[in-house]
Write a protein that holds these residues in place. Structure first.
Motif, short mmCIF file in Angstrom:
data_model
loop_
_atom_site.label_atom_id
_atom_site.label_comp_id
_atom_site.label_asym_id
_atom_site.label_seq_id
_atom_site.Cartn_x
_atom_site.Cartn_y
_atom_site.Cartn_z
N LYS A 1 88.43 -27.30 42.04
CA LYS A 1 87.40 -28.34 42.15
C LYS A 1 86.00 -27.75 42.30
CE LYS A 1 90.65 -31.46 44.45
NZ LYS A 1 90.98 -32.13 45.73
N VAL B 1 85.83 -32.76 37.32
CA VAL B 1 84.85 -32.86 38.40
C VAL B 1 83.48 -32.91 37.72
CG1 VAL B 1 83.95 -31.85 40.53
CG2 VAL B 1 86.37 -31.58 39.93
N ARG C 1 80.45 -30.46 37.94
CA ARG C 1 80.66 -29.09 37.45
C ARG C 1 80.44 -28.99 35.95
NH1 ARG C 1 79.93 -28.10 42.45
NH2 ARG C 1 81.71 -28.41 43.83
N VAL D 1 87.80 -37.12 41.96
CA VAL D 1 87.73 -36.36 43.22
C VAL D 1 86.92 -37.14 44.25
CG1 VAL D 1 87.09 -34.20 44.37
CG2 VAL D 1 88.09 -34.15 42.07
N SER E 1 81.00 -33.99 44.11
CA SER E 1 81.68 -34.16 42.82
C SER E 1 80.86 -34.97 41.82
CB SER E 1 83.05 -34.81 43.02
OG SER E 1 82.90 -36.12 43.54
#
Length: 327
Positions: free
Chosen positions: A169, A224, A227, A259, A264
């Protein structure tokens, strides 16, 4: 302790009858017997069938169970006792087990769908990570450089699972995919292609929508979002919206972050949602929704298997104190 006090003294029933301003949003993932999912992510089992039936019944008897479309009104109303039930991902048990209970109690719920798993059923990354570590015959494996210490898989791999999930994550999406490929090689096992029994299909989703359930978005592939660069975030969110429109005929007015913790999603995520005319987006780190809650950060409380009856009733009656945060 507060929950037990409210239950034993009957004070919880008194408090439940008092109107309050705000909405307690419950978030579920899976309902049923978690023993049937032993190799996969056991943390996703939110309640047994009997417990879910009791929880929905309790809300139906003493609270105003609303749909997301009622959220703006409910947040400003001083006279109601509002609750909202939500589900994430799109697991088959949502349709087979949870949906009949909701209909029997005549309460609505929102289902946030990761459309890629409906279109092309496959094992999601969290379930695959758990499966790889639980079925590997290796006593320990290395996942360097992402995790420096060896991952011990025997006699229990629970600590290894927690480490790998947390690391996945935290990584940029491309590097997370690389780490997962390395884990497959290190574990020395391969999951069968057949994942029947994992996901709903579009006919089921459409049936729930016709019955008054809200169908919202949860991206295409459940990454996620924070990211990823903004362009990829937009592809994931807009792609989900397009599939919901094509298959269910609904606009994606409501969205739940994969998430769902504080890190996130980011400003780029919110910008994408704004561009797609999303009304509200839901997080997943605990809390109680009030008028002060940002429209793209409506808090939800995690429902988990270990939550006992008196705890659930206390959460519903006194959410400001008893709605435990999710970290």
């Amino acid at each position: 302790m507060i929950a037990k006090l409210l239950s034993v003294t009957g004070l919880g029933r008194v408090l439940a009858a008092i109107p309050r301003r705000g909405v307690l949003v419950f978030n579920y993932h899976r309902v049923g017997d978690g023993a049937q999912s032993q190799p996969y992510d056991r943390a996703l089992w939110s309640a047994s069938v009997d417990d879910f039936d009791a929880q929905v019944g309790h809300l139906a008897r003493g609270f105003d169970v609303i749909s997301p479309k009622d959220l703006d009104h409910a947040l400003g109303d001083r006279r109601g006792r509002y609750a909202l039930i939500t589900f994430d991902d799109g697991y088959l048990d949502n349709y087979e087990l949870a949906f009949p209970i909701l209909r029997r109690h005549r309460v609505p719920a929102a289902f946030f769908i990761a459309t890629g798993f409906i279109d092309k059923p496959s094992l999601p990354w969290w379930d695959e990570i758990c499966w790889l570590l639980r079925t590997s015959t290796q006593p320990r494996i290395s996942l360097a450089p992402w995790i420096t210490q060896p991952l011990l898989l025997q006699p229990s791999c629970d600590t290894a699972i927690a480490l790998v999930l947390a690391r996945y994550k935290s990584l940029p999406s491309s590097e997370a995919a690389t780490m997962l490929h390395a884990l497959r090689e290190a574990a020395g096992v391969r999951h069968p292609d057949d994942v029947s029994g994992h996901w709903m299909n579009w006919d089921m989703v459409r049936e729930m929508a016709r019955a008054g359930m809200t169908i919202g978005g949860h991206t295409v592939n459940h990454p996620v979002l924070s990211r990823m660069p903004k362009e990829q975030q937009y592809q994931e969110i807009s792609g989900c919206a397009a599939r919901l429109k094509a298959e269910v005929g609904c606009d994606m007015e409501y969205f739940a972050y994969p998430v769902g913790n504080r890190t996130s999603f980011n400003d780029d995520t919110r910008s994408c949602l704004e561009a797609l005319n999303v009304r509200h987006a839901f997080s997943y780190y605990g809390g109680y929704a009030t008028q002060a809650s940002p429209r793209f950060d409506i808090p939800r409380v995690a429902m988990e298997r270990h939550i006992m009856k008196h705890e659930f009733e206390a959460m519903a009656s006194l959410p400001q104190i008893c709605a435990r945060p999710y970290n």
